[in-house]
Motif scaffolding. Structure first.
Motif, short mmCIF file in Angstrom:
data_model
loop_
_atom_site.label_atom_id
_atom_site.label_comp_id
_atom_site.label_asym_id
_atom_site.label_seq_id
_atom_site.Cartn_x
_atom_site.Cartn_y
_atom_site.Cartn_z
N ALA A 130 0.79 -1.13 -0.08
CA ALA A 130 -0.04 -0.18 -0.07
C ALA A 130 0.92 1.33 0.06
O ALA A 130 0.49 2.10 -0.47
N ALA A 131 2.04 1.43 0.76
CA ALA A 131 2.92 2.45 0.82
C ALA A 131 3.34 2.89 -0.57
O ALA A 131 3.50 4.00 -1.00
N VAL A 132 3.82 1.82 -1.33
CA VAL A 132 4.30 2.21 -2.66
C VAL A 132 3.46 2.62 -3.64
O VAL A 132 3.43 3.79 -4.13
N LEU A 133 2.09 1.64 -3.62
CA LEU A 133 1.02 2.16 -4.61
C LEU A 133 0.32 3.27 -4.24
O LEU A 133 0.08 4.30 -5.14
N LEU A 134 0.22 3.70 -3.15
CA LEU A 134 -1.08 4.62 -2.84
C LEU A 134 -0.11 5.95 -2.52
O LEU A 134 -0.76 7.14 -2.37
N SER A 135 1.06 5.91 -2.08
CA SER A 135 2.08 7.18 -1.78
C SER A 135 2.60 7.72 -3.29
O SER A 135 2.87 8.97 -3.37
N GLY A 136 2.50 6.75 -4.29
CA GLY A 136 3.38 7.02 -5.28
C GLY A 136 2.36 7.75 -6.55
O GLY A 136 3.03 7.92 -7.72
N VAL A 137 1.23 7.26 -6.61
CA VAL A 137 0.39 7.78 -7.58
C VAL A 137 -0.63 8.71 -7.13
O VAL A 137 -1.15 8.92 -6.05
N ARG A 138 -1.59 9.61 -8.24
CA ARG A 138 -2.43 10.62 -7.78
C ARG A 138 -3.64 10.30 -9.11
O ARG A 138 -3.44 9.54 -10.01
N SER A 139 -4.64 10.94 -8.64
CA SER A 139 -5.68 10.65 -9.44
C SER A 139 -5.28 11.37 -10.99
O SER A 139 -4.53 12.17 -11.33
N GLY A 140 -5.62 10.32 -12.03
CA GLY A 140 -5.30 10.55 -13.29
C GLY A 140 -4.23 9.87 -13.90
O GLY A 140 -4.00 9.69 -15.22
N ASP A 141 -3.24 9.29 -12.82
CA ASP A 141 -2.24 8.38 -13.17
C ASP A 141 -2.84 6.96 -13.54
O ASP A 141 -3.83 6.56 -13.53
N THR A 142 -2.00 6.07 -14.31
CA THR A 142 -2.27 4.88 -14.53
C THR A 142 -1.07 3.69 -13.83
O THR A 142 0.24 4.23 -13.79
N VAL A 143 -1.80 3.01 -13.50
CA VAL A 143 -0.79 1.54 -12.73
C VAL A 143 -1.09 0.44 -13.63
O VAL A 143 -2.27 0.13 -13.70
N ILE A 174 -6.53 -3.40 -3.24
CA ILE A 174 -5.57 -2.34 -3.68
C ILE A 174 -6.32 -1.62 -5.02
O ILE A 174 -6.32 -0.69 -5.03
N ARG A 175 -6.84 -2.55 -5.91
CA ARG A 175 -7.13 -2.21 -7.21
C ARG A 175 -8.39 -1.09 -6.95
O ARG A 175 -8.52 -0.03 -7.57
N GLU A 176 -9.18 -1.72 -6.14
CA GLU A 176 -10.48 -0.90 -5.95
C GLU A 176 -10.39 0.37 -5.26
O GLU A 176 -11.01 1.43 -5.43
N ARG A 177 -9.15 0.59 -4.36
CA ARG A 177 -8.90 1.78 -3.48
C ARG A 177 -8.15 2.65 -4.48
O ARG A 177 -8.62 3.99 -4.73
N LEU A 178 -7.47 2.35 -5.57
CA LEU A 178 -6.57 3.13 -6.64
C LEU A 178 -7.98 3.64 -7.42
O LEU A 178 -7.84 4.76 -7.68
N GLU A 179 -8.77 2.73 -8.01
CA GLU A 179 -10.02 3.32 -8.91
C GLU A 179 -10.53 4.27 -8.13
O GLU A 179 -11.25 5.22 -8.86
N TYR A 219 -9.87 6.47 -6.22
CA TYR A 219 -8.89 7.75 -6.16
C TYR A 219 -8.87 8.29 -7.47
O TYR A 219 -8.28 9.44 -7.78
N GLY A 220 -9.54 7.62 -8.62
CA GLY A 220 -9.36 7.97 -9.93
C GLY A 220 -8.02 7.88 -10.56
O GLY A 220 -7.73 8.35 -11.65
N VAL A 221 -7.40 6.48 -10.06
CA VAL A 221 -6.40 6.12 -10.59
C VAL A 221 -6.90 5.11 -11.80
O VAL A 221 -7.62 4.21 -11.33
N GLU A 222 -6.30 5.07 -13.17
CA GLU A 222 -6.81 4.00 -13.96
C GLU A 222 -5.86 2.70 -13.69
O GLU A 222 -4.44 2.86 -13.51
N VAL A 223 -6.47 1.53 -13.52
CA VAL A 223 -5.80 0.36 -13.41
C VAL A 223 -5.93 -0.60 -14.65
O VAL A 223 -6.98 -0.81 -15.22
N ARG A 224 -4.68 -1.05 -15.20
CA ARG A 224 -4.71 -1.83 -16.40
C ARG A 224 -3.97 -3.02 -15.78
O ARG A 224 -3.15 -3.32 -15.00
N THR A 225 -4.65 -4.45 -16.18
CA THR A 225 -4.13 -5.68 -15.77
C THR A 225 -3.76 -6.40 -17.03
O THR A 225 -4.41 -6.36 -18.09
N ALA A 226 -2.88 -7.41 -16.75
CA ALA A 226 -2.53 -8.51 -17.64
C ALA A 226 -1.66 -9.62 -16.95
O ALA A 226 -1.15 -9.50 -15.84
#
Length: 378
Positions: A82-95, A108-113, A115-122
């Motif tokens: 959580a520290a890496v993902l939630l401290s390092g990205v902002r709304s509008g960013d993509t992970v 974590i994905r739900e929390r990021l989304e 906050y307005g972060v786009e999450v792509r998966t593969a």
């Protein structure tokens, strides 16, 4: 440069002081003496603690021997993630995340989304995440993946991510620093749950983040301070103490894991067998290039015919605990589908090999399989 075993035994220890313990005990302190206007290394218990310092120094020496790196310890692996993902990205960013990673990552994905972060998966296999890096701020890699044990080429993905302007974090939980060094392979962050193989006794919850860049480390450390996600000194001390046997444990467990995988390969009721150390495993070629000293991990995964079959098998084991987590000195196994969240068959078993005598453990597994099959024989 010293070997892995020597380094593990001595990592993070202070210089010898006459009549002082070779490894200082845990420091229990909420505050420290602060004379005048002087500012020292320790001011308040939420910021730093001497016991954390020893552990963090030790982990850094294992993750990147001889290099100037920065480690921040957390009370759990999810705290570090959580520290890496939630401290390092902002709304509008993509992970970019793997879609076959640790089952708590969707939270974590739900929390990021939210906050307005786009999450792509593969998927992890085949470096499939490389196709989704355009415009990304951060790439998250988990290799070997948990629980499917797919492996991706960290260096290739890191190069592609950096070319696209993205930072790279690698979940190194399953491999441990003795099996894989993500920073040497180009990652910006090496992240792990120390609850598992790093400490290895099933009695400590722990996480950590290691990186070369001082500013990235400061960002993660500030998150720890502001969120209050700090570990206790006793847990930090127990974790540091456990590192001294890391090389002994890892080498025993990986050797036994290979022996177990080879035995399971001969069983007709076992399908979908995965272990990166098997020469015919789909991940073996990549794993052999980037995982160190033939240390392919302690986890073997396989599928039994159905849910009931898997549960009978687990109940028949005598030397293996039916428990979640992995990496401990006592072997554990679980029917992974019990938790939901993982895309696995109902009979899928994640088996964590411990430090028992290899012959005893393999015999126990084969006996349990024989007993499980007996009711349907004839």
């Amino acid at each position: 440069m010293t070997g892995d075993g020597t380094r593990a035994v001595r990592a993070g220890l202070p210089e010898p002081v006459a009549y002082e313990p070779t490894m200082p005990g845990p420091v229990f302190a909420a505050h420290y003496h602060l004379p005048g206007d002087a500012v020292g290394p320790y001011t308040y218990g939420r910021d730093d603690n001497p016991t954390w310092t020893g552990l963090e120094r030790a982990i850094g020496e294992l993750e990147a021997p001889g290099e100037d790196v920065h480690t921040v310890a957390f009370p759990s692996g999810m705290g570090a993630i959580a520290a890496v993902l939630l401290s390092g990205v902002r709304s509008g960013d993509t992970v970019v995340l793997p879609n076959d990673c640790y089952q708590a990552m969707p939270l974590i994905r739900e929390r990021l989304e939210s906050y307005g972060v786009e999450v792509r998966t593969a998927p992890t296999a085949g470096e499939a995440q490389a196709k989704h890096l355009e415009g990304a701020k951060l790439l998250w890699i988990e290799t070997p993946s948990n629980p499917g044990l797919d492996v991706c080429d960290i260096r290739r993905l890191a190069d592609a991510a950096h070319e696209a302007g993205a930072l790279v974090a690698v979940d190194n939980t399953l491999a441990t620093p003795l099996g894989q060094r993500p920073l040497e392979l180009g990652a910006d962050f090496s992240v792990a749950s120390g609850t598992k193989g790093l400490t290895g006794h099933g009695d400590v919850l722990l996480g950590y983040v290691t990186c070369r860049d001082r500013e990235l480390a400061a960002q993660v450390k500030l998150w720890r301070k502001t969120s209050g996600a700090i570990l206790g000194p006793m847990e930090a001390w127990l974790a540091h103490r456990s590192l001294s046997t890391l090389q002994l444990r890892i080498d025993r467990q990986t050797a036994t894991a290979l022996a177990l995988a080879e035995a399971l390969r001969e069983r007709p009721e076992v399908t979908g067998l995965r272990y990166p150390g098997l020469p015919d495993d789909p991940s073996h070629a990549v794993a052999a290039r980037q995982m160190r000293s033939g240390r392919f991990g302690c986890v073997v995964s396989f599928t039994l015919p159905d849910r009931a079959y898997a549960e009978r098998f687990l109940a028949a084991l005598r030397l293996v605990d039916d428990a979640t987590s992995f990496g401990g000195v006592r072997s554990t196994a679980e029917r992974r589908g019990r938790w939901g969240g993982d895309d696995v068959p109902e009979g899928f078993v994640r088996f964590s090999v411990g430090a028992e005598d290899p012959e005893d453990l393999v015999a126990d597994v084969l006996r349990a399989l024989d007993e499980t099959a007996a009711p349907t024989a004839g």
